[in-house]
Motif scaffolding. Sequence first.
Motif, mmCIF file in Angstrom:
data_model
loop_
_atom_site.group_PDB
_atom_site.id
_atom_site.type_symbol
_atom_site.label_atom_id
_atom_site.label_comp_id
_atom_site.label_asym_id
_atom_site.label_seq_id
_atom_site.Cartn_x
_atom_site.Cartn_y
_atom_site.Cartn_z
ATOM 1 N N ALA A 104 0.724 -1.210 -0.086
ATOM 2 C CA ALA A 104 0.158 -0.161 -0.034
ATOM 3 C C ALA A 104 0.818 1.178 -0.095
ATOM 4 C CB ALA A 104 -0.916 -0.169 1.311
ATOM 5 N N MET A 105 1.918 1.469 0.789
ATOM 6 C CA MET A 105 2.888 2.430 1.018
ATOM 7 C C MET A 105 3.181 2.675 -0.662
ATOM 8 S SD MET A 105 6.565 2.770 2.773
ATOM 9 C CE MET A 105 7.278 1.678 1.365
ATOM 10 N N TYR A 106 3.960 1.161 -1.353
ATOM 11 C CA TYR A 106 4.262 1.719 -2.378
ATOM 12 C C TYR A 106 3.341 2.638 -3.299
ATOM 13 C CZ TYR A 106 9.234 0.175 -2.075
ATOM 14 O OH TYR A 106 10.335 -0.148 -1.263
ATOM 15 N N ILE A 107 2.414 1.693 -3.368
ATOM 16 C CA ILE A 107 1.366 2.171 -4.277
ATOM 17 C C ILE A 107 0.467 3.411 -4.268
ATOM 18 C CG2 ILE A 107 -1.288 1.999 -4.440
ATOM 19 C CD1 ILE A 107 -1.084 -1.171 -4.450
ATOM 20 N N TYR A 108 0.607 3.918 -3.142
ATOM 21 C CA TYR A 108 0.914 5.464 -2.728
ATOM 22 C C TYR A 108 2.069 6.572 -3.045
ATOM 23 C CZ TYR A 108 -3.316 5.069 -0.047
ATOM 24 O OH TYR A 108 -4.403 4.252 0.718
ATOM 25 N N GLN A 109 2.847 6.067 -2.958
ATOM 26 C CA GLN A 109 4.105 6.478 -4.174
ATOM 27 C C GLN A 109 4.317 7.364 -5.197
ATOM 28 O OE1 GLN A 109 7.600 4.765 -1.741
ATOM 29 N NE2 GLN A 109 7.175 6.309 -0.019
ATOM 30 N N VAL A 110 3.875 5.844 -5.905
ATOM 31 C CA VAL A 110 3.721 6.023 -7.495
ATOM 32 C C VAL A 110 2.386 6.156 -7.870
ATOM 33 C CG1 VAL A 110 2.543 4.603 -9.298
ATOM 34 C CG2 VAL A 110 4.261 3.254 -7.543
ATOM 35 N N PHE A 111 1.332 6.924 -7.073
ATOM 36 C CA PHE A 111 0.256 7.657 -6.904
ATOM 37 C C PHE A 111 0.636 8.860 -7.122
ATOM 38 C CE2 PHE A 111 -3.148 4.122 -7.097
ATOM 39 C CZ PHE A 111 -3.220 4.070 -8.065
ATOM 40 N N GLY A 112 1.489 9.629 -5.904
ATOM 41 C CA GLY A 112 1.471 11.274 -6.170
ATOM 42 C C GLY A 112 2.332 10.836 -6.222
ATOM 43 N N LEU A 113 3.747 10.384 -6.823
ATOM 44 C CA LEU A 113 4.630 10.670 -7.887
ATOM 45 C C LEU A 113 3.694 11.414 -9.185
ATOM 46 C CD1 LEU A 113 7.424 10.510 -8.902
ATOM 47 C CD2 LEU A 113 6.752 8.701 -10.261
ATOM 48 N N PHE A 114 2.543 10.930 -9.964
ATOM 49 C CA PHE A 114 2.155 11.476 -11.216
ATOM 50 C C PHE A 114 1.312 13.006 -10.512
ATOM 51 C CE2 PHE A 114 3.324 7.132 -12.499
ATOM 52 C CZ PHE A 114 4.119 7.989 -13.702
ATOM 53 N N ASN A 115 1.140 12.802 -8.915
ATOM 54 C CA ASN A 115 -0.220 14.277 -8.661
ATOM 55 C C ASN A 115 0.691 15.233 -8.883
ATOM 56 O OD1 ASN A 115 -1.604 16.073 -7.512
ATOM 57 N ND2 ASN A 115 -0.778 15.092 -5.566
ATOM 58 N N ASP A 116 0.076 16.745 -9.645
ATOM 59 C CA ASP A 116 0.565 17.647 -10.310
ATOM 60 C C ASP A 116 0.676 18.480 -9.642
ATOM 61 O OD1 ASP A 116 -2.861 18.172 -12.777
ATOM 62 O OD2 ASP A 116 -0.850 17.055 -12.778
ATOM 63 N N ASP A 117 0.729 19.075 -8.291
ATOM 64 C CA ASP A 117 1.183 19.266 -7.111
ATOM 65 C C ASP A 117 2.622 18.754 -7.044
ATOM 66 O OD1 ASP A 117 0.618 21.079 -3.957
ATOM 67 O OD2 ASP A 117 1.945 21.187 -5.559
ATOM 68 N N LEU A 118 3.741 18.907 -7.164
ATOM 69 C CA LEU A 118 4.412 17.540 -6.715
ATOM 70 C C LEU A 118 5.532 18.445 -5.443
ATOM 71 C CD1 LEU A 118 6.444 16.220 -9.871
ATOM 72 C CD2 LEU A 118 4.139 14.898 -8.349
ATOM 73 N N SER A 119 5.164 19.416 -5.122
ATOM 74 C CA SER A 119 6.050 19.730 -3.889
ATOM 75 C C SER A 119 6.021 18.779 -2.674
ATOM 76 C CB SER A 119 5.199 21.261 -3.549
ATOM 77 O OG SER A 119 4.155 20.959 -3.203
ATOM 78 N N TYR A 120 4.868 17.589 -2.880
ATOM 79 C CA TYR A 120 4.858 17.003 -1.173
ATOM 80 C C TYR A 120 4.770 15.425 -1.772
ATOM 81 C CZ TYR A 120 -0.168 16.578 -2.613
ATOM 82 O OH TYR A 120 -1.220 16.557 -2.621
ATOM 83 N N ILE A 121 5.835 15.289 -2.247
ATOM 84 C CA ILE A 121 5.767 13.821 -2.585
ATOM 85 C C ILE A 121 6.369 14.055 -1.738
ATOM 86 C CG2 ILE A 121 8.035 13.974 -3.711
ATOM 87 C CD1 ILE A 121 6.792 11.936 -5.485
ATOM 88 N N ASP A 122 6.377 12.034 -1.351
ATOM 89 C CA ASP A 122 6.405 11.164 -0.024
ATOM 90 C C ASP A 122 6.106 12.274 0.949
ATOM 91 O OD1 ASP A 122 7.655 8.348 -1.577
ATOM 92 O OD2 ASP A 122 9.336 9.254 -1.811
ATOM 93 N N GLU A 123 5.543 12.550 1.334
ATOM 94 C CA GLU A 123 5.162 13.423 2.342
ATOM 95 C C GLU A 123 3.881 12.769 3.102
ATOM 96 O OE1 GLU A 123 5.614 17.420 2.807
ATOM 97 O OE2 GLU A 123 7.709 17.385 1.905
ATOM 98 N N LEU A 124 3.718 12.339 4.117
ATOM 99 C CA LEU A 124 2.385 12.377 4.646
ATOM 100 C C LEU A 124 1.643 10.957 4.298
ATOM 101 C CD1 LEU A 124 0.967 15.491 4.763
ATOM 102 C CD2 LEU A 124 1.163 14.553 6.441
#
Length: 180
Positions: A104-124
């Motif tokens: 689940a952690m890696y899946i959230y990180q992959v989705f967070g990677l492609f988020n338009d606002d990348l200022s908080y990647i791998d946070e929270l």
Amino acid sequence: MSNKKPKLKNLKTRLQGSDKSVIIVGSIIATFIATSPYLFYLYESVPNTETWETFLFTYKSVGYHDANVVMWLLTGKLIPLIFLLIWFLTCRHWWYHTILVPIAMYIYQVFGLFNDDLSYIDELQLIYLVPVMAIVVPSIYLIRAKMFDRLNTANKSFQELEDEFMIKPTSLWGKIKQYF
């Protein structure tokens, strides 16, 4: 006596058929694991530009302004995710559900990677894992408590109890279906 031979022959034929599928699936998994270093370095074929155009798609790196960096981050998350999925689907221990937490952690990180606002990647990311952990951790604890309760009240070995709690679907699809 003659009635038993056809049944045994049919059983032997069915087992040989399933052995072939196990060998094929095992060969695919082994090939993936053996080629994983090459798969990890596929990002090097991505240009160091903001836009990456292929005949299949066009990718524009919004936050990093470099498609190569994004693909490097993606392979750094996808390869361990695939290893964890292989481990989860092939694990035979009673605690294999705990592997769902890093998945689940890696899946959230992959989705967070492609988020338009990348200022908080791998946070929270831990906040998003709380629901997964709220289900997995107590269920593993309950299974463990039940095993030790039976171990103390019965004359079974720990291995016999582990085998009793092990879910053995007949196929890969059966193992996937038991979770959904």
